[in-house]
Design an enzyme around this catalytic site. Structure first.
Site, PDB file in Angstrom:
ATOM      1  N   HIS A  21      36.103  29.016  40.211  1.00 34.40           N
ATOM      2  CA  HIS A  21      35.130  30.103  40.414  1.00 34.40           C
ATOM      3  C   HIS A  21      35.454  31.279  39.489  1.00 34.40           C
ATOM      4  CE1 HIS A  21      33.453  27.853  43.617  1.00 34.40           C
ATOM      5  NE2 HIS A  21      34.411  28.063  44.485  1.00 34.40           N
ATOM      6  N   ASP A  43      26.939  24.671  38.688  1.00 35.04           N
ATOM      7  CA  ASP A  43      27.688  23.791  39.594  1.00 35.04           C
ATOM      8  C   ASP A  43      28.875  23.148  38.884  1.00 35.04           C
ATOM      9  OD1 ASP A  43      28.189  22.581  42.033  1.00 35.04           O
ATOM     10  OD2 ASP A  43      26.910  20.851  41.610  1.00 35.04           O
ATOM     11  N   LEU A  95      16.956  41.715  28.745  1.00 32.90           N
ATOM     12  CA  LEU A  95      17.058  40.492  29.542  1.00 32.90           C
ATOM     13  C   LEU A  95      17.074  40.883  31.014  1.00 32.90           C
ATOM     14  CD1 LEU A  95      17.801  37.326  29.694  1.00 32.90           C
ATOM     15  CD2 LEU A  95      20.154  38.126  29.979  1.00 32.90           C
ATOM     16  N   SER A  99      22.049  29.508  50.567  1.00 33.74           N
ATOM     17  CA  SER A  99      22.070  29.778  52.012  1.00 33.74           C
ATOM     18  C   SER A  99      22.883  28.719  52.753  1.00 33.74           C
ATOM     19  CB  SER A  99      20.640  29.880  52.556  1.00 33.74           C
ATOM     20  OG  SER A  99      19.794  28.905  51.979  1.00 33.74           O
TER      21      SER A  99
END
Ligand code: IPE
Ligand code: IPE
Ligand code: MG
Length: 252
Positions: A40, A23, A134, A69
């Protein structure tokens, strides 16, 4: 998935599974007088660095919250940009993941994504399916409540005559979208907010929570090391007393 409410998992100083709410991209950009999109774009670089560091530190599972969502509520231009960024990242990063032993999985309700993106996702998952250094799970159009409800719906489809008192934790857990992953040992949220925002609601039951004010684009290898150091100092009691944890043989 072994359940932390039913058995006590073993743990070590390096978390086996790290889950991150990435975030603060928008605020990172706004602080620099840049459009949110720029944040972003930089966020993708942070993902690359953190994946690399997880491999170096021996973390086996990394789960990233990329799109919730509820993020459809954002302006359509931002949602569109996020989808294109996601698509481009899949294109650019997949060869590196193949080389570095990273197995990629995308988890969430993919039915709302356009077919071109879904095809890219399938291709990326197929190409890295044999990797095991991973496991990187990217949660996209994911919500914790959605995952739990889907599991219960699936359970009732599988066993239509099930009585209420026959519903067990195991029966639900076995039908979660993320059923193959162990429960996260360490949860990290960047960007300063202290909330879960509908991330892994079922799985976080006994996860250690770590919050940092640093924005996601600034989250680097050192920042991950700091979070792991904080984790290593925690005493995970899983309901027991501190004495029981420190002296497992003793009564009390
Ligand atoms: C996280 O950064 C990325 C997504 C939710 C997709 P934000 O876009 O939420 O950034 P802030 O919280 O507005 O700064
Ligand atoms: C959580 O971040 C979701 C992702 C990082 C993908 P948000 O920025 O959407 O969370 P809220 O709205 O601040 O709770
Ligand atoms: Mg945010």
């Amino acid at each position: 998935m072994q359940s932390s409410t039913q058995t006590i998992p073993s743990s070590s100083d390096v978390p086996r599974h790290v889950a991150i709410i990435m975030d603060g991209n928008g605020r990172w950009a706004q602080r620099r007088m840049l459009p949110r999109f720029a944040g972003h774009a930089r966020g993708v670089e942070a993902v690359r660095n953190v994946v690399k560091r997880c491999v170096e530190r021996g973390v086996k599972y990394l789960t990233l919250f990329a799109f919730s969502s509820e993020n459809w509520r954002r302006p359509p231009e931002e949602v569109g940009f996020l989808m294109r960024t996601f698509m481009a990242a899949l294109e650019h990063e997949i060869a590196r993941m193949e080389r570095n032993g990273v197995r990629l999985r995308i988890a969430g309700d993919l039915s709302r994504f356009d077919p071109a993106l879904r095809a890219k996702i399938e291709d990326a998952q197929r190409r890295t399916a044999g990797n095991s250094t991973l496991t990187l799970t990217v949660c996209a159009n994911y919500g914790g409540r959605w995952e739990i409800l889907e599991a219960i719906r699936q359970l009732l489809r599988d066993q239509p005559g099930l009585r209420a008192d026959e519903i067990t934790e195991d029966l639900v857990t076995a039908r979660l979208v993320l059923r193959d992953l162990p429960e996260p040992d360490l949860f990290i949220r960047t960007g300063g907010e202290r909330r879960i925002s509908n991330f892994l609601l079922w799985q976080l039951a006994y996860t250690e929570l770590y919050f940092t004010d640093r924005f996601w684009p600034d989250f680097d290898a050192q920042a991950l090391d700091d979070a792991i150091s904080s984790y290593a100092q925690r005493e995970r009691r899983f309901g027991r007393t501190s004495e029981q944890v420190r002296h497992p043989g003793s009564i009390g």
